[in-house]
Design an enzyme around this catalytic site. Sequence first.
Site, PDB file in Angstrom:
ATOM      1  N   ARG A 194       0.856  -1.188   0.000  1.00 40.09           N
ATOM      2  CA  ARG A 194       0.000   0.000   0.000  1.00 40.09           C
ATOM      3  C   ARG A 194       0.890   1.236   0.000  1.00 40.09           C
ATOM      4  O   ARG A 194       1.616   1.489   0.958  1.00 40.09           O
ATOM      5  CB  ARG A 194      -0.918  -0.014   1.224  1.00 40.09           C
ATOM      6  N   SER A 209     -12.512  -3.175  -0.873  1.00 40.04           N
ATOM      7  CA  SER A 209     -12.816  -2.688   0.472  1.00 40.04           C
ATOM      8  C   SER A 209     -14.294  -2.334   0.573  1.00 40.04           C
ATOM      9  O   SER A 209     -14.835  -1.642  -0.308  1.00 40.04           O
ATOM     10  CB  SER A 209     -11.986  -1.445   0.791  1.00 40.04           C
ATOM     11  N   LYS A 213      -5.153   4.400   9.047  1.00 39.67           N
ATOM     12  CA  LYS A 213      -5.928   5.010   7.965  1.00 39.67           C
ATOM     13  C   LYS A 213      -6.905   6.001   8.568  1.00 39.67           C
ATOM     14  O   LYS A 213      -7.940   5.630   9.114  1.00 39.67           O
ATOM     15  CB  LYS A 213      -6.668   3.919   7.174  1.00 39.67           C
TER      16      LYS A 213
END
Length: 211
Positions: free
Chosen positions: A41, A110, A139
Site C-alpha cells: 500500500r 474494500s 488510515k
Amino acid sequence: MKKVPFDLSLYLVTEESLAVEDMTTIITEAVSGGVTAVQLREKQASSLTFYQKASLLKGVLDELSIPLIINDRVDIALAVGADGIHVGQDDLPLPIIKTLVPDNMIIGVSVSTLEEALEAENNGADYIGVGSVFPTKTKQDATALKKGELERICHSTSIPAVAIGGITADNIKRLSKSGIAGAAVVSAITQAKNPMDAATLLSYTIKRFTN
C-alpha cells in the site's frame, strides 16, 4: 488461467513510512511467523517508487510462495506481475478492472456496508476487506462499521471476508463467530519488536477465534 488457491487468514498490509530494506526484513520475518498474504500500500509514493518497491517485493514473496497484492494501482500490479489487486470504493469500478487484468489475478474490494459487499460479490470480487472493525491510526479516513455489520456481511456473502482496522492479538477474539476468513493487520506486525513472534501469535489467535 484459473486462480491459484489463496489463503487470507493473516493478511499483512505494508506501512509506507518504512524504508524498503526494513519493509522486506519485516515481511520475511512475518511470513516465517504465519503471514499468508501481503498487500503493498503506497498512497504518497511516486509511480516510479511504487513500481520499484513492488518489483523488489514480488521477488522476495515469490521465493516465499506468498501472494503479492497491490493496493489501488492496476498499472503497477500489471507491471510487476502481481498476484492480486485490491481496490476501494473510489477506485476504478470492478467490472472495468476485470477487463484490464488477467483472469488469474486475485481481486479484492474494500467495503463497509452490506450493500457494498453484495455489489462487490455480484461484480466478481474474489474477496472483500471489511472495516474498520476497530479504531485505527493507520488510515485516518477509515469508516467505522455499524454494530453487527461485519456479521451481516459475512453471513450474507459467499466470498471470503477479511476484517481490517485496528486488529491486534488482544482484540481479535471479539470477532469470534463473525464468519471472517482472516484478518488484515498493519502496525500489529510492522511496529512489533519481533515481527515473527507477533505474526505467530496473531496467526494462532486468528485460527483459534475465527474458525
